[in-house]
Design a protein around this motif. Sequence first.
Motif, PDB file in Angstrom:
ATOM      1  N   ALA B  37       0.834  -1.200   0.000  1.00  0.00           N
ATOM      2  CA  ALA B  37       0.000   0.000   0.000  1.00  0.00           C
ATOM      3  C   ALA B  37       0.871   1.254   0.000  1.00  0.00           C
ATOM      4  CB  ALA B  37      -0.923  -0.014   1.216  1.00  0.00           C
ATOM      5  N   VAL B  38       1.901   1.239   0.841  1.00  0.00           N
ATOM      6  CA  VAL B  38       2.789   2.416   0.902  1.00  0.00           C
ATOM      7  C   VAL B  38       3.477   2.606  -0.434  1.00  0.00           C
ATOM      8  CG1 VAL B  38       4.915   3.243   1.925  1.00  0.00           C
ATOM      9  CG2 VAL B  38       3.126   2.367   3.371  1.00  0.00           C
ATOM     10  N   GLN B  40       2.372   1.825  -3.291  1.00  0.00           N
ATOM     11  CA  GLN B  40       1.423   2.372  -4.263  1.00  0.00           C
ATOM     12  C   GLN B  40       1.221   3.860  -4.060  1.00  0.00           C
ATOM     13  OE1 GLN B  40      -1.727  -0.766  -3.864  1.00  0.00           O
ATOM     14  NE2 GLN B  40      -2.127  -0.063  -5.928  1.00  0.00           N
ATOM     15  N   VAL B  41       1.099   4.272  -2.799  1.00  0.00           N
ATOM     16  CA  VAL B  41       0.917   5.700  -2.536  1.00  0.00           C
ATOM     17  C   VAL B  41       2.134   6.481  -3.030  1.00  0.00           C
ATOM     18  CG1 VAL B  41       0.607   7.435  -0.759  1.00  0.00           C
ATOM     19  CG2 VAL B  41      -0.598   5.279  -0.592  1.00  0.00           C
ATOM     20  N   CYS B  42       3.331   5.948  -2.733  1.00  0.00           N
ATOM     21  CA  CYS B  42       4.544   6.642  -3.154  1.00  0.00           C
ATOM     22  C   CYS B  42       4.626   6.708  -4.667  1.00  0.00           C
ATOM     23  CB  CYS B  42       5.773   5.934  -2.605  1.00  0.00           C
ATOM     24  SG  CYS B  42       5.949   6.128  -0.849  1.00  0.00           S
ATOM     25  N   GLU B  45       2.610   9.359  -5.912  1.00  0.00           N
ATOM     26  CA  GLU B  45       3.202  10.668  -5.629  1.00  0.00           C
ATOM     27  C   GLU B  45       4.273  11.018  -6.651  1.00  0.00           C
ATOM     28  OE1 GLU B  45       3.057  13.276  -3.219  1.00  0.00           O
ATOM     29  OE2 GLU B  45       1.030  12.447  -3.135  1.00  0.00           O
ATOM     30  N   VAL B 132      -6.524   5.629  -5.587  1.00  0.00           N
ATOM     31  CA  VAL B 132      -5.765   4.517  -6.143  1.00  0.00           C
ATOM     32  C   VAL B 132      -6.186   3.265  -5.398  1.00  0.00           C
ATOM     33  CG1 VAL B 132      -3.480   3.595  -6.622  1.00  0.00           C
ATOM     34  CG2 VAL B 132      -3.852   6.069  -6.568  1.00  0.00           C
ATOM     35  N   PHE B 134      -6.146  -0.441  -4.044  1.00  0.00           N
ATOM     36  CA  PHE B 134      -5.099  -1.402  -3.666  1.00  0.00           C
ATOM     37  C   PHE B 134      -5.007  -2.503  -4.722  1.00  0.00           C
ATOM     38  CE2 PHE B 134      -3.413  -4.913  -1.056  1.00  0.00           C
ATOM     39  CZ  PHE B 134      -2.266  -4.284  -0.636  1.00  0.00           C
TER      40      PHE B 134
END
Lengths: 136, 381
Positions: B37-38, B40-42, B45, B132, B134
């Motif tokens: 998950a992290v 994907q967030v990054c 970004e 976004v 998961f």
Amino acid sequence: MNQNPQSSEGRGDDDAALSDFLASLMDYTPTIPDELVEHYLAKSGFQCPDVRLTRLVAVATQKFVAEVAGDALQHCKARQATIPKDKRDKQQKDKRLVLTMEDLSKALREYGVNLRHQEYFADSPSTGMDPATREE
Amino acid sequence: MSNGGGKTGRQLEQPGTWRRRKVGGGDDFARAIAKIAVAQVCESEGFQAFQQSALDALSDVVVRYILNVGKSAHCHANLSGRTESNAFDVIQGLEDMGSVQGFAGASEVDHCLESSGVIREIFHFVNEGEPVVFAHPIPRFPVVKERVLNPSFLQKGEEPPGDHIPAWLPAFPDPQNSSQSPVVNGRGTEPRAVKFEQERENGKGEWPVLNLKQQMVSNLFEKSALVDVADTKAKRVAAEGNPFLAAPLKIEDKEIASVPPPAKFFNDVVLDNPVVENFVQSEPISALETFAPAIEAMKNTCCDSKEDQTKKFVNEKPTVRFKIGIKNKLLGRSIGFIPQTEEHNKTLPWFAMEDEKDDMKRRAEKILRESLENPDQLVQL
């Protein structure tokens, strides 16, 4: 809850806004999966059957990650921009945006997390060398 | 800088490197999900690659963030005399977490939680960003397994062997198969086979057969359940190039073909074992009946020298295995070798002694047993 100095009307508006927002979270799918948040919330002793609150925490967590990552990205870009011109040509081939420990620790410091690269931790033989001299 | 993406890819290929990190003690699954998950967030970004250590650190921080928010909300709920938290506790918790950063209206002591700056920021965040999703569908976890208890004396309708044993305690295992612990599965084949032979001599061979059928059912069912979970997990094919988005390996990928649990074996056990209900079919054929042709063929067989024949059967273990479980009965005679041997055996004249026949029959059943106990080997074949 706290005493509200505002008029009761204003409070009613806020109330509606908050419940609207919580309701809108049901349509929003955060990247942090609900199951993960639920698992860790349950681990911390938090009890609530309301899925909206789980979503709220998930969204807040995602916002936190996004902010940290955004800061780290700025650090990364700034670092890449400070490399002198002559060296930048050489680096052009791997001018990818990589989340590094260096940028991450700088970004996290603003959020109250003091993170240091492990002293003798080596991802690869070249880790720990000065980025500028790594090419040679 | 340069050791970003390649590193993570290599890490994924070596499962051993994951195992050496035991951070949360049994929390690896949740941490792996947090990492994805992290990541994907990054990625959303704007990052293109990671240092593995940075990703580990960030996901750890995120896990701690969630834990802290939960702890804080729980604490505020307790302060107001409740056990269940509500929205205001969560907002208060988020404010606590955000107080390092500061937020709009934080300086006011008696600001209203409903119009908190934290909530407004989150509101903006939700409205601005594209959600976004998961990468993988995840099952509910942690999985709590329903324990299947042994039936007690009461349930079995038996009298406890002594007055000092209350009837609600689990009944003793059958003395015949008490030495066959289901824990030793597929490993201790040899001693058990020997035991089986002894029991055959005593005319009590049916018990262990049934028992091992149960074992096999549970084995196969566990396997298929795992595959199901993996299937749901792997349904989404991820964006190429990002190892964190790659679909997890299915269990069956490692193997050549998945073997459907042969339904006919299970009929005897269905009553004891409710989970196999799906596999029930109408006419019951026991394992022994299934192999009757093979055993018959061996009965009718004869040979010039005893040693040759025994050797032959020993050598033919894997083939007989096919005949037994999978190929002959369920998938049709796809391999020409089996009928060949049968015919070959049948055409031979009859010279055999009585005990020799018995010996071969026993041997065939022993082989059958072994093959039933080792479904893994069957799968590999």
